[in-house]
Design an enzyme around this catalytic site. Structure first.
Site, PDB file in Angstrom:
ATOM      1  N   SER A  35       8.583   9.381  11.446  1.00  0.00           N
ATOM      2  CA  SER A  35       7.356   9.161  10.680  1.00  0.00           C
ATOM      3  C   SER A  35       7.679   9.211   9.195  1.00  0.00           C
ATOM      4  O   SER A  35       8.199  10.206   8.692  1.00  0.00           O
ATOM      5  CB  SER A  35       6.308  10.229  11.015  1.00  0.00           C
ATOM      6  N   ARG A  74       2.791   5.944  -3.287  1.00  0.00           N
ATOM      7  CA  ARG A  74       3.931   6.761  -3.711  1.00  0.00           C
ATOM      8  C   ARG A  74       4.200   6.635  -5.202  1.00  0.00           C
ATOM      9  O   ARG A  74       4.519   7.619  -5.880  1.00  0.00           O
ATOM     10  CB  ARG A  74       5.182   6.340  -2.930  1.00  0.00           C
ATOM     11  N   ARG A  90      -8.013  12.967  12.114  1.00  0.00           N
ATOM     12  CA  ARG A  90      -6.601  12.632  12.321  1.00  0.00           C
ATOM     13  C   ARG A  90      -5.717  13.882  12.233  1.00  0.00           C
ATOM     14  O   ARG A  90      -5.993  14.786  11.443  1.00  0.00           O
ATOM     15  CB  ARG A  90      -6.173  11.568  11.307  1.00  0.00           C
ATOM     16  N   ARG A 121      -7.230  -2.792   9.600  1.00  0.00           N
ATOM     17  CA  ARG A 121      -6.283  -3.673  10.285  1.00  0.00           C
ATOM     18  C   ARG A 121      -6.891  -4.260  11.566  1.00  0.00           C
ATOM     19  O   ARG A 121      -6.574  -5.389  11.934  1.00  0.00           O
ATOM     20  CB  ARG A 121      -4.980  -2.938  10.581  1.00  0.00           C
ATOM     21  N   GLY A 127      -4.746   8.166   5.294  1.00  0.00           N
ATOM     22  CA  GLY A 127      -3.830   9.112   5.939  1.00  0.00           C
ATOM     23  C   GLY A 127      -2.586   9.338   5.107  1.00  0.00           C
ATOM     24  O   GLY A 127      -2.097  10.477   4.989  1.00  0.00           O
ATOM     25  N   GLN A 179       5.507   9.285   6.871  1.00  0.00           N
ATOM     26  CA  GLN A 179       4.602  10.205   6.182  1.00  0.00           C
ATOM     27  C   GLN A 179       5.130  11.630   6.246  1.00  0.00           C
ATOM     28  O   GLN A 179       5.088  12.362   5.254  1.00  0.00           O
ATOM     29  CB  GLN A 179       3.205  10.112   6.807  1.00  0.00           C
ATOM     30  N   ASP A 183       2.028  -0.854  12.140  1.00  0.00           N
ATOM     31  CA  ASP A 183       0.746  -1.300  11.593  1.00  0.00           C
ATOM     32  C   ASP A 183       0.444  -2.747  11.960  1.00  0.00           C
ATOM     33  O   ASP A 183      -0.683  -3.216  11.777  1.00  0.00           O
ATOM     34  CB  ASP A 183       0.744  -1.140  10.065  1.00  0.00           C
ATOM     35  N   LYS A 189       0.834  -1.213   0.000  1.00  0.00           N
ATOM     36  CA  LYS A 189       0.000   0.000   0.000  1.00  0.00           C
ATOM     37  C   LYS A 189       0.864   1.257   0.000  1.00  0.00           C
ATOM     38  O   LYS A 189       0.615   2.187  -0.773  1.00  0.00           O
ATOM     39  CB  LYS A 189      -0.918  -0.026   1.231  1.00  0.00           C
ATOM     40  N   SER A 190       1.881   1.288   0.857  1.00  0.00           N
ATOM     41  CA  SER A 190       2.729   2.488   0.932  1.00  0.00           C
ATOM     42  C   SER A 190       3.383   2.762  -0.416  1.00  0.00           C
ATOM     43  O   SER A 190       3.445   3.912  -0.874  1.00  0.00           O
ATOM     44  CB  SER A 190       3.837   2.284   1.970  1.00  0.00           C
TER      45      SER A 190
HETATM   46  C1  S3P Z   1       2.881   4.959   6.238  1.00  0.00           C
HETATM   47  C2  S3P Z   1       3.563   5.321   7.358  1.00  0.00           C
HETATM   48  C3  S3P Z   1       3.171   4.933   8.709  1.00  0.00           C
HETATM   49  C4  S3P Z   1       2.131   3.821   8.686  1.00  0.00           C
HETATM   50  C5  S3P Z   1       1.057   4.052   7.682  1.00  0.00           C
HETATM   51  C6  S3P Z   1       1.671   4.126   6.297  1.00  0.00           C
HETATM   52  C7  S3P Z   1       3.391   5.396   4.931  1.00  0.00           C
HETATM   53  O1  S3P Z   1       2.638   6.064   9.359  1.00  0.00           O
HETATM   54  O2  S3P Z   1       1.566   3.645   9.965  1.00  0.00           O
HETATM   55  O3  S3P Z   1       0.108   3.003   7.681  1.00  0.00           O
HETATM   56  O4  S3P Z   1       2.990   4.828   3.884  1.00  0.00           O
HETATM   57  O5  S3P Z   1       4.218   6.312   4.912  1.00  0.00           O
HETATM   58  P1  S3P Z   1       3.598   7.167  10.073  1.00  0.00           P
HETATM   59  O6  S3P Z   1       4.509   7.713   9.051  1.00  0.00           O
HETATM   60  O7  S3P Z   1       2.675   8.209  10.607  1.00  0.00           O
HETATM   61  O8  S3P Z   1       4.313   6.422  11.157  1.00  0.00           O
END
Ligand code: S3P
Length: 462
Positions: free
Chosen positions: A189, A46, A146, A414, A118, A191, A341, A41-42
């Site tokens: 983080s 991207r 959030r 999840r 998010g 993100q 996660d 997913k991440s």
């Molecule tokens: C993610 C980063 C994580 C993770 C989220 C996906 C990402 O969050 O918990 O499910 O794809 O960059 P944080 O960067 O807030 O830790």
């Protein structure tokens, strides 16, 4: 959410059923066999964002068509980027994206809807801050709760013009010149780091982000595959000064690895269902993501990693896991970010392991899709689990006896899947309500578990 109210305008998530409930019977036979899980997913978020900003056509194979990532895809379409789904199997798409270059996106005529994602809203805040037109980023009621100041603050230090609603979406972003920054994150983080690096594509001078511990590095790897130089040293991630003639991104030609965070559910299930022996093929095992493996190994789990290969700059492998008797462990410090996660499903392992297991330094769980400490504790208690909540984690003694019951995902993918895995080792029958959200990250979860012989089913609509 249901088949008649599809998550996407095209009704892409065909594995949803109207009841939105899954039923799990206590697993009386081992889980066996070999499966793959949908794309990461991440990386899928991207890859789509970066392909939109590249010069030329990107090819992205095994892209994840899940609720969250489809939100990102719709956003880049709304920004005038042509996207073709060249091949479509139920849980894996091949995309061809005609990149518009860093300065070629078009103003959308409506707010950009990130739904529940998010990662979409936080990373896109970085991208949209560098545009020459205004935009509004918004999402579901859940997403609006959030915190967004973790990205708006550093981006504002870079000159971004962002107006939030008391630190929350909707975010109104107006054009502004961006400049370099040196930003130290108090909590690692991915993100936040990614939002800064993406905004950094629109600066002339360098951006530097300090991470106090390892956070997933997919943005850096993709940017490097696209010809951008990123260095990482002593915790500082640096995107250097723009080269003469300005920054440019080459198109991508890549295959997305299987998502380790999705693999975590069958992996944990096989660890706790007696006599199980399963293999998850071609799953991403990037070191910034596999804290769960370290935690399970510390508990005595029998896990082997085979056939390692590199694809698109990411390490993939076949992960084999067999049932074993486990001992408790304590989890705190930097490993938490590498397993954030996976902590809900790990709680199920903790309930089955001998001794007291604890998690600390995980306050971040409270601001995920839902408060994952409070909701997890509440739902596990319904299954008869004794769990103590802390402000920044939880403690679970074991081995505990789980009793089947009705539980609810609270619209958190999840948590829904973690509760389904718990149901496999709970006496009798467990019903997980509000389960359609599992397709936010893992479309085909039920079918994939069934391939291993798991007694999980959608409740048919009468
Ligand atoms: C993610 C980063 C994580 C993770 C989220 C996906 C990402 O969050 O918990 O499910 O794809 O960059 P944080 O960067 O807030 O830790």
């Amino acid at each position: 959410r249901s088949a008649t109210d599809p998550v996407t305008s095209q009704g892409d998530l065909t594995d949803m059923v109207d009841s939105g409930k899954i039923i799990i019977h206590c697993q009386s036979s081992p889980l066996t066999g070999s499966i793959s899980v949908p794309g990461d997913k991440s990386i899928s978020h991207r890859a789509v964002m970066l392909a939109a900003l590249a010069e030329g056509t990107s090819i992205i194979r095994n892209w994840l068509p899940a609720g969250d990532t489809l939100a990102t895809l719709e956003v880049i379409r709304a920004l005038g980027v042509p996207v073709e789904v060249a091949e479509r199997s139920p849980h894996s798409w091949e995309l061809r994206i005609e990149g518009r270059g860093l300065h070629g996106l078009r103003k959308a005529n409506a707010p950009l809807d990130c739904r529940n994602a998010g990662t979409a809203i936080r990373l896109l805040t970085g991208v949209m801050s560098g545009q020459s037109f205004s935009s509004v980023l918004d999402g579901s009621e859940q997403l609006r709760k959030r915190p967004m100041d973790r990205v708006t603050k550093p981006l504002q230090l870079m000159g971004a013009d962002i107006k939030a609603q008391d630190g929350h979406a909707p975010l109104t972003i107006r054009p502004a010149a961006l400049y370099g920054v040196e930003y130290s994150m108090s909590v690692a983080s991915a993100q936040v780091k990614s939002a800064i690096l993406l905004a950094g594509l629109f600066t002339e001078d360098a951006v530097r982000v300090y991470q106090p511990g390892p956070a997933r590095d997919h943005t850096e790897r993709l940017l490097m595959a696209m010809g951008t130089i990123i260095t990482t040293q002593d915790g500082w991630v640096t995107l250097g000064d723009a080269p003469l003639g300005g920054r440019r991104l080459l198109p991508l030609d890549m295959t997305v690895p299987g998502d380790f965070s999705s693999a975590a559910f069958p992996l944990v299930a096989a660890t706790i269902v007696p006599q199980s022996d399963i293999t998850i093929r071609q799953v991403g095992v990037n070191g910034t993501r596999i804290g769960l493996l370290d935690m399970l190994r510390a508990m005595g789990a029998d896990i082997s990693i085979n056939n390692q290969q590199v694809t698109g700059g990411e390490l993939i492998a076949d992960v084999r896991v067999k049932f074993s008797e486990l001992q408790a462990t304590d989890v705190s410090g930097p490993i938490v970010v590498r397993a954030i996660d996976e902590l809900p499903v790990w709680a199920v392992v903790a309930a089955r392991a001998a001794g007291l297991s604890t998690v600390r330094d995980a306050a971040e769980l409270r601001v995920k899709e839902v408060d994952r400490i409070a909701v997890l504790a509440g739902e596990l208690r319904r299954l008869g689990v004794t769990i103590d909540e802390h402000e920044d984690g939880f403690a679970i003694g074991g081995p505990q006896h789980l009793r089947g019951a009705g539980v609810d995902s609270h619209d958190d993918h999840r948590l829904g899947m973690a509760l389904a895995v718990a149901g496999l080792v709970a006496d009798g029958v467990t019903l997980v309500d509000d389960a359609a959200c599992m397709a936010d990250s893992f479309p085909g979860f039920v079918e994939t578990m069934q391939q291993l012989g798991a007694s999980i089913q959608w409740v048919a609509v009468s």
